[in-house]
Write a protein that holds these residues in place. Structure first.
Motif: not given
Length: 263
Positions: A63-81
């Protein structure tokens, strides 16, 4: 040892780099930095089921790997959230797939299919919906067995999230209302992390704890702290290093998420 702010900054740098140029090496570094978050969620879920903690932890990394692959840093959301729902969701999917399904006897499966055909025939013959005993008579079984066949089919049907599980005077509680809120879960995890850090700090010798709090929480320089307590900056540095080593050893026994860590 890094402060919470510098660790968060480093994590975001890695996430941005991965988003721009994905690589296994970068992804593994991000996974390692967030291992504490996976372990915390695995501990929580393992207390609510019979599956081994180790299995849930391994599934959580998917699940963590899926989150890393889908995370967009430009959206301003904390990665843990962003990652918590993916990690927990992967564990829940695993538990769902591993759970024991209702096994319906082959005879009842055949009776259910035959009963559907008989119902259609009886509707044409009688001009109305047939009663259970009429269907049972046509199938040459008892009405009790036909009720059991119907019940087994109902028990296999998925429930709607709008299904009411509790009704009060003015409000009705549905299954959807009982689903955990992802943001609330993240906030709860952070609060637990802060409590763990504070408990670990409270175990330190008072002078060491005060030095760490002044430098990392009050953003004072080592020289400023040294002037306040009347010792040399080198003494403050030694106290802080000794304290951080003790904190690290304490928190290793009770892992926390990467973004809440003091190192």
């Amino acid at each position: 040892m890094r402060t919470q702010s510098s660790l968060h900054t480093k994590l975001m740098e890695l996430l941005v780099a991965y988003c721009q140029n994905p690589s296994t090496a970068l992804r593994n570094r991000i996974v390692k930095m967030n291992a504490g978050l996976v372990r915390k969620i695995a501990h929580r879920v393992s207390r609510q089921c019979s599956e081994p903690y180790e299995d849930l932890e391994q599934i959580g990394y998917l699940g963590l790997i899926r989150a890393i692959e889908r995370f967009n840093p430009t959206q301003g959301c904390a990665f843990s959230s962003f990652a918590v729902p993916y990690i927990r969701g992967e564990m829940l999917h695993y538990l769902r797939d591993r759970s024991m399904t209702v096994k319906i006897p082959r005879r009842w499966q055949e009776l259910q299919k035959a009963g559907q055909r008989v119902r259609i025939d009886l509707v044409e013959e009688l001009g109305r919906q047939p009663k259970d005993n009429e269907i049972a008579d046509r199938l040459n079984i008892s009405a009790v067995e036909w009720q059991e066949v119907k019940l087994s089919t109902c028990n296999r049907s998925p429930l709607s999230l709008d299904a009411t599980v509790n009704r009060q005077e003015d409000t009705a509680l549905t299954l959807g209302d009982m689903l955990p809120d992802a943001q609330a879960q993240t906030l709860q995890l952070w609060e637990e992390d802060r409590e763990q850090i504070q408990q670990a700090l409270n175990q330190l010798e008072e002078k060491t704890r005060l030095a760490i709090e002044c430098v990392y929480f009050k953003n004072l320089s080592r020289k400023e702290v040294a002037n306040q307590v009347g010792v040399s900056p080198m003494t403050i540095t030694r106290r802080i290093q000794r304290g951080l080593d003790q904190l690290s050893a304490t928190l290793e026994r009770c892992p926390i998420s990467a973004e809440a860590s003091v190192h």
